[in-house]
Design a protein around this motif. Structure first.
Motif, mmCIF file in Angstrom:
data_model
loop_
_atom_site.group_PDB
_atom_site.id
_atom_site.type_symbol
_atom_site.label_atom_id
_atom_site.label_comp_id
_atom_site.label_asym_id
_atom_site.label_seq_id
_atom_site.Cartn_x
_atom_site.Cartn_y
_atom_site.Cartn_z
ATOM 1 N N LYS A 191 0.829 -1.218 0.000
ATOM 2 C CA LYS A 191 0.000 0.000 0.000
ATOM 3 C C LYS A 191 0.854 1.255 0.000
ATOM 4 O O LYS A 191 2.042 1.223 0.352
ATOM 5 C CB LYS A 191 -0.895 0.039 1.251
ATOM 6 C CG LYS A 191 -1.673 -1.225 1.536
ATOM 7 C CD LYS A 191 -2.749 -1.461 0.503
ATOM 8 C CE LYS A 191 -3.541 -2.724 0.827
ATOM 9 N NZ LYS A 191 -4.280 -3.209 -0.347
ATOM 10 N N GLU A 192 0.206 2.370 -0.323
ATOM 11 C CA GLU A 192 0.891 3.660 -0.233
ATOM 12 C C GLU A 192 0.156 4.545 0.767
ATOM 13 O O GLU A 192 -0.856 5.161 0.458
ATOM 14 C CB GLU A 192 0.952 4.367 -1.594
ATOM 15 C CG GLU A 192 1.604 5.739 -1.473
ATOM 16 C CD GLU A 192 2.085 6.317 -2.798
ATOM 17 O OE1 GLU A 192 1.774 5.747 -3.852
ATOM 18 O OE2 GLU A 192 2.770 7.355 -2.751
ATOM 19 N N GLY A 193 0.692 4.609 1.970
ATOM 20 C CA GLY A 193 0.047 5.424 3.001
ATOM 21 C C GLY A 193 0.586 6.839 3.057
ATOM 22 O O GLY A 193 -0.077 7.739 3.563
ATOM 23 N N CYS A 194 1.823 7.035 2.565
ATOM 24 C CA CYS A 194 2.393 8.381 2.687
ATOM 25 C C CYS A 194 3.286 8.744 1.514
ATOM 26 O O CYS A 194 3.437 9.916 1.192
ATOM 27 C CB CYS A 194 3.184 8.500 3.988
ATOM 28 S SG CYS A 194 4.740 7.588 3.973
ATOM 29 N N GLY A 195 3.895 7.775 0.892
ATOM 30 C CA GLY A 195 4.779 8.065 -0.233
ATOM 31 C C GLY A 195 6.066 8.763 0.171
ATOM 32 O O GLY A 195 6.799 9.244 -0.673
ATOM 33 N N GLY B 17 8.160 7.561 3.039
ATOM 34 C CA GLY B 17 8.995 6.789 3.957
ATOM 35 C C GLY B 17 8.548 6.802 5.400
ATOM 36 O O GLY B 17 9.220 6.243 6.260
ATOM 37 N N GLU B 18 7.394 7.387 5.678
ATOM 38 C CA GLU B 18 7.026 7.618 7.072
ATOM 39 C C GLU B 18 6.106 6.555 7.666
ATOM 40 O O GLU B 18 5.925 6.526 8.873
ATOM 41 C CB GLU B 18 6.319 8.977 7.216
ATOM 42 C CG GLU B 18 7.134 10.169 6.759
ATOM 43 C CD GLU B 18 8.190 10.599 7.771
ATOM 44 O OE1 GLU B 18 8.239 10.026 8.866
ATOM 45 O OE2 GLU B 18 8.966 11.516 7.447
ATOM 46 N N CYS B 19 5.474 5.711 6.848
ATOM 47 C CA CYS B 19 4.397 4.894 7.423
ATOM 48 C C CYS B 19 4.620 3.392 7.355
ATOM 49 O O CYS B 19 4.059 2.653 8.153
ATOM 50 C CB CYS B 19 3.065 5.253 6.785
ATOM 51 S SG CYS B 19 2.851 4.596 5.121
ATOM 52 N N GLY B 20 5.351 2.905 6.373
ATOM 53 C CA GLY B 20 5.624 1.469 6.309
ATOM 54 C C GLY B 20 4.545 0.621 5.652
ATOM 55 O O GLY B 20 4.655 -0.599 5.643
ATOM 56 N N THR B 21 3.519 1.235 5.057
ATOM 57 C CA THR B 21 2.508 0.402 4.389
ATOM 58 C C THR B 21 3.067 -0.208 3.102
ATOM 59 O O THR B 21 2.443 -1.072 2.510
ATOM 60 C CB THR B 21 1.254 1.207 4.019
ATOM 61 O OG1 THR B 21 1.645 2.334 3.234
ATOM 62 C CG2 THR B 21 0.514 1.692 5.256
ATOM 63 N N CYS B 22 4.239 0.262 2.674
ATOM 64 C CA CYS B 22 4.780 -0.157 1.372
ATOM 65 C C CYS B 22 5.961 -1.117 1.517
ATOM 66 O O CYS B 22 6.675 -1.354 0.551
ATOM 67 C CB CYS B 22 5.236 1.083 0.611
ATOM 68 S SG CYS B 22 6.617 1.903 1.428
ATOM 69 N N LYS C 140 11.453 0.226 2.161
ATOM 70 C CA LYS C 140 10.211 0.937 1.863
ATOM 71 C C LYS C 140 10.170 1.199 0.360
ATOM 72 O O LYS C 140 10.981 1.954 -0.165
ATOM 73 C CB LYS C 140 10.161 2.212 2.680
ATOM 74 C CG LYS C 140 9.956 1.868 4.158
ATOM 75 C CD LYS C 140 9.861 3.040 5.057
ATOM 76 C CE LYS C 140 9.212 2.582 6.371
ATOM 77 N NZ LYS C 140 9.320 3.609 7.421
ATOM 78 N N CYS D 180 8.322 2.869 -1.447
ATOM 79 C CA CYS D 180 8.025 4.228 -1.924
ATOM 80 C C CYS D 180 9.289 5.066 -1.991
ATOM 81 O O CYS D 180 9.276 6.161 -2.537
ATOM 82 C CB CYS D 180 7.000 4.901 -1.028
ATOM 83 S SG CYS D 180 7.641 5.398 0.585
HETATM 84 S S1 FES Z 1 4.104 4.657 1.645
HETATM 85 FE FE1 FES Z 1 4.483 5.293 3.650
HETATM 86 S S2 FES Z 1 6.484 4.504 3.958
HETATM 87 FE FE2 FES Z 1 6.141 4.078 1.915
#
Ligand code: FES
Ligand SMILES: Cc1cc2nc3c(=O)[nH]c(=O)nc-3n(C[C@H](O)[C@H](O)[C@H](O)COP(=O)(O)OP(=O)(O)OC[C@H]3O[C@@H](n4cnc5c(N)ncnc54)[C@H](O)[C@@H]3O)c2cc1C
Ligand code: FES
Lengths: 305, 626
Positions: free
Chosen positions: B39-43, B45-50, B60, B62
């Motif tokens: 997933k892309e939660g932030c694009g 590097g801040e969230c880890g969904t990717c 990551k 993204c």
């Molecule tokens: S989309 Fe959030 S860390 Fe990559």
């Protein structure tokens, strides 16, 4: 969003330098991309289109490190996770594992390079204080005709201000060279808003070496980050401690010195308050890493009243 | 643009493709290969969904240009468990502990957990926390996730039987028993598709042009150049709305896109649907909007002053809603008091930060039914509003609720679904819009900030004789849920306390700030923060234990609230008892400082530090020293 016409992945330094020299203006070098990609987003540079991105991660001369004659030569592609996991690097650069553990997270550390961190020249760059404390030098290469020429300078001189460095337009950073600190205890302190993925408000790095008895400071290295446009080496405190008998009082007195050098434009009082405790904790932790007993919380508190 | 020639092994399969040079590994997986478990939660590097494995290391995606993955071995959430086979121990443990609420963070969490246990199969809990530090969850909370990783670790190591991954035996009741989530397998395996993961043949991509001004009149919008750009299917503005333009939860004061006036920075002004996101972005740059800037107001108290800029003609005082409640006689109550305490409280604007940024997909079906798929928290209401806006009978409008990747109230408002419907109608093709994190933060509703003045009268024994409570709340540029939030704040203003004389005013005000909307607790949090803080201050002034002052005032079974509701059962007493026990509270008035002995006891969390994985090395040094 970052877009480009070409994404190039040279495999040798010569190829990289040729591509870099021939790249249309506006092209950029890429190492881990962990600064460049977030930079090209809304609120910062926004959508950016660049002619070429030249990715250095496969340039073989920039990979790996060597230890020779008391110096550690870190290829520009060395990433932060190596400081945490590589036994040899841990021994020779004893503050770096602690710096690395506070740097971003395990995933970003697999990509983020120390060289990129230094070239990015953020006042909050975590890798810079330990490097300047290790009298770090930066090596750069460029093409003169088809000859590769290199130059080296102190990282402390290379950094000219936030985002500003002495890197020439056709140069590529090839290595960061630090003194081997084998035998020193190292430590790193950082305060930010959470524990992972956080930019330092203040950070401090220390290396301490004691005499064989463990009672005298044989050498001390200290540097602060996040407190002004560029990180600060605290040579006066180092001088004050070097050769002295280790006492809590001496450490506490030394820690009181640098507060007035905090020159940040924001949260200055907070940073000044933090710095005092940080210097003290940095020295204490480095001493513990040398084998001194861990001070209990009560001892630590006592020194602050 | 010169494409990259890529070859890699993804989940054991060889993949050979050409790809645009700027793609990130994340885009390549999601858009080119339709592997949307990542997933892309932030694009940023801040969230880890990717999170994905590249040559065995978790990164990551993204932050990784796809060129870097050339020649690599990639492992994604889809590849952890064999196709059609069992889930892995980690995935099953997440299922077991219920570590999958909205599920949007979960594929990344499972990847990080898998990586942590691959790196150190014996990792202790502190090390597990550190290794998962790059992944954020907004709704499950971390406890169940960490519990799952520990169970998985022990099962893999053989310390715990695989039976630990099986469901707990169901009792006679769901209450008091662990019940497994039916949707967990789809979340822990990355199979669940959220709106931004959905694709349709011939689908267009939408981008939105937003206002740079907090308050301005739109003189002209010229979309001709954008419309002429090859690859653009349609450009829409307020002029394309066929029906009665206006939505909102209580008052329909917000147009689908700015109509003549923009009222906050980030308000949608026009939108483009094009063959791909890049073309749509380029088209946005070709739209010319001329604005006449208007005076703007950013402070709710200023907004109520005479002569302040007016946002909406229907509300000349800028007051969205004022809820006054009166009970008894407060003047009388204050006269009877031994002590009167006045104070002022402020709470701030808060972003929901659900890990799934807003996304939606709309199309017009074979029966001319305008269909919008989105993580809307209120599809029925949205459907009714949209029918009016696009001037269709209700049976020609359909809303499908996609899995909500976190909402917390923030997806109750119909902020982008209208644009999608219009573009699908105008282009005759399916249209998808996926917000970036930045867009989500800039343009969507926030929790109402509140300023509360509190006046409380008390007897020396702590009994409250009267409360005067006034809350002024910045509702931002549009009404959204403000009225409801003001009502709820007024209803719950004085907490679960029986107070004879009460005067409450909650006032929601229009300003040129980002609109405020629904957010967990819907106004109660703001009021409770003031009430509970105030009670502690009063307890200190009276030398009373904070639990005691609450017990002396709490409602009892059968109490009648200040809004005339009779409460059958009141549990505040039980709650206070439980809190007192759990916190190991030592009775006494606040302000005892260091003299109290219940600080730092059992259950107190140590200050935040890192470096659990050094512990063995540190222990070794210590031993050598000793
Ligand atoms: S989309 Fe959030 S860390 Fe990559
Ligand atoms: C979520 C997140 C968390 C972060 N946390 C931290 C943190 O805790 N502490 C911290 O200090 N930083 C942090 N950063 C910032 C970033 O990760 C670091 O600055 C990192 O070291 C940059 O290295 P890189 O290899 O990714 O550089 P890149 O992004 O590839 O490049 C950075 C700059 O250096 C230039 N460059 C790179 N290599 C060379 C070379 N060999 N020669 C010449 N120029 C070169 C590039 O052109 C670019 O201008 C974080 C970033 C993110 C996204
Ligand atoms: S389950 Fe973690 S963000 Fe929703």
């Amino acid at each position: 969003m970052l877009t480009c016409d070409h994404y190039l992945m040279p495999t040798s330094l010569e190829e990289a330098l040729m591509l870099w020299r021939g790249a249309p203006s506006g092209s950029r070098l890429v190492a881990g991309a962990t600064d460049i990609l977030p930079w090209a987003r809304e609120g910062r540079a926004g959508d950016v289109h660049l002619p070429s991105l030249i990715d250095l991660s496969r340039v073989k001369e920039l990979c790996g490190y060597t230890v020779e004659a008391g110096k550690v030569r870190l290829g520009a592609n060395v990433v932060y996770q190596q400081f945490l996991e590589d036994e040899t690097l841990r021994r020779h650069l004893p503050a770096m594992p602690f710096c690395a553990i506070w740097f971003a997270d395990d995933q970003i550390r697999q990509q983020a390079t120390l060289a990129g961190n230094i070239v990015n020249a953020s006042p909050a760059g975590d890798g810079i204080p330990p490097v300047i404390a290790m009298n770090g030098e930066i090596e750069m290469a460029r093409l003169d005709g088809d000859r590769i020429v290199r130059r080296t300078m102190r990282v402390a001189e290379f950094l000219r201000g936030p985002g500003k460095t002495a890197l020439g337009p056709d140069e590529i950073v090839t290595a960061i060279i630090c003194e081997s600190m084998e035998g020193y205890g190292g430590s790193f302190q950082k305060v930010g808003q959470r524990r992972s993925l956080v930019i330092s408000s203040v950070c401090a790095a220390a290396f301490v070496k004691t005499d064989p008895s463990g009672e005298i400071f044989e050498d001390v290295r200290l540097a602060l980050g996040g407190v002004g446009p560029v990180p600060l080496r605290l040579t006066d405190i180092e001088d004050m401690l070097r050769g002295q008998r280790i006492t809590r009082q001496l450490v506490a007195d030394a820690a009181g010195l640098p507060a007035d050098r905090v020159a940040s434009r924001t949260r200055r009082d907070y940073r000044r308050a933090v710095v005092r405790g940080f210097i003290e904790a940095a020295i204490e932790d480095a001493l513990v890493a040398c084998g001194a007993p861990q001070p209990g919380p009560a001892q630590r508190e006592a020194a602050h009243v | 643009m010169s494409d990259l020639e890529l070859e890699m092994h993804i989940n054991g399969r060889a993949v050979k493709r050409r790809a645009a040079p700027h793609l990130r590994l994340l885009d390549f997986l999601r858009d080119d290969l339709n592997m949307t478990g990542t997933k892309e939660g932030c694009g940023a590097g801040e969230c880890g969904t990717c999170s994905v494995f590249v040559d065995g290391k978790l990164v990551k995606s993204c932050l990784m240009p796809v060129g870097k993955a050339n020649g690599a071995r990639i492992e994604t959430i889809e590849g952890l468990a064999p196709k059609g086979g069992d889930l892995t121990e980690v995935q099953r443990a997440f299922h077991k502990t219920g570590a999958s609420q909205c599920g949007y963070c979960i594929p990344g969490m499972v990847m990080a957990a898998t990586s942590a246990l691959r790196e150190n199969p014996d990792a202790g809990i502190e090390e597990i926390k550190e290794r998962l530090g790059g992944n954020i969850c907004r709704c499950t909370g971390y406890t169940k996730i960490f519990e799952a990783v520990e169970i998985a670790r022990d099962v893999i190591a053989g310390r715990l039987s695989a039976a630990a991954l099986e469901p707990d035996p169901a009792g006679n009741s769901f209450i008091g028993n662990n019940v497994r989530r039916l949707d967990a397998p789809s979340k822990v395996s990355g199979r669940l598709r959220y709106a931004g993961d959905m694709v349709m043949p011939d689908m267009l991509h939408m981008q939105v042009l937003r206002s740079p001004h907090p308050h301005a009149r739109i003189r002209v919008i010229d979309v001709s150049a954008a419309h002429a750009l090859p690859g653009v299917a349609c450009v829409i503005t307020a002029a394309d709305v066929p029906g009665e333009d206006g939505f909102g939860v209580f008052v329909h004061d917000q147009p689908i896109m700015a109509r003549g006036i923009v009222r906050y920075v980030g308000e949608a002004v026009a939108a483009v649907a094009a063959e791909d996101v890049l073309t749509a972005k380029e088209a946005l740059r070709l739209i010319k909007v001329e604005y006449d800037e208007l005076p703007a107001v950013f402070d709710p108290e200023d907004a109520m002053k005479i002569g302040a800029p007016v946002l909406h003609d229907y509300a000349p005082t800028n007051i969205t809603k004022h809820i006054p409640i009166r009970k008894g006689d407060v003047e009388q109550g204050f006269a009877e008091a031994d002590l009167i305490v006045e104070d002022y409280y402020e709470t701030q604007q808060v972003e929901h930060a659900y890990l799934e940024p807003e996304a939606g997909l709309a199309y017009v079906d074979h029966d001319d039914v305008v269909t919008v798929i989105s993580p809307s928290q209120n599809i029925t209401h949205h459907r009714h509003m949209l029918a009016k806006i696009i001037d269709k009978p209700i049976n020609k409008v359909r809303f499908i609720m996609s899995p909500v990747g976190g909402g917390f109230g923030g997806k109750e408002d119909m902020i982008y679904q209208g644009m999608l419907a219009l573009a699908a109608m105008k282009s005759g093709r399916p249209v998808r819009l996926v917000y970036t994190r930045e867009e989500s933060i800039i343009s969507t509703a926030k929790r109402h900030p509140a300023r509360i003045t509190y006046k409380m009268g008390l007897k020396n024994d702590g009994r409250i004789t009267a409360v005067e409570f006034k809350m002024i709340s910045d509702g931002g540029a549009y009404g959204m849920s403000t009225e409801g939030v003001m009502r709820k704040a007024a209803i719950l203003a004085c907490g679960p306390y029986d107070i004879p004389n009460v005067k409450i005013d909650t006032i929601g005000v229009y300003t040129n700030n980002t609109p405020s909307g629904a957010f967990r607790t819907f106004g109660a949090m703001q009021a409770q923060f003031a009430t509970e803080s105030h009670l502690d201050i009063c307890a200190e002034k009276l030398g009373l234990d904070p639990f005691e002052i609450r017990r002396r005032n709490m409602m009892q079974d059968g109490a009648i609230t200040h809004t005339q509701q009779t409460l059958g059962k009141v549990s505040i007493g039980t709650v206070l008892d439980a809190a007192e026990t759990a916190s190991h509270w030592e009775a006494g008035a606040p302000g005892r400082g260091e003299s109290r002995s219940d600080l730092g006891g059992e259950g107190t969390r140590a200050p935040c530090t890192l470096g659990a994985r050094f512990a063995p090395a540190v222990a070794k040094v210590k031993k050598e020293v000793a």
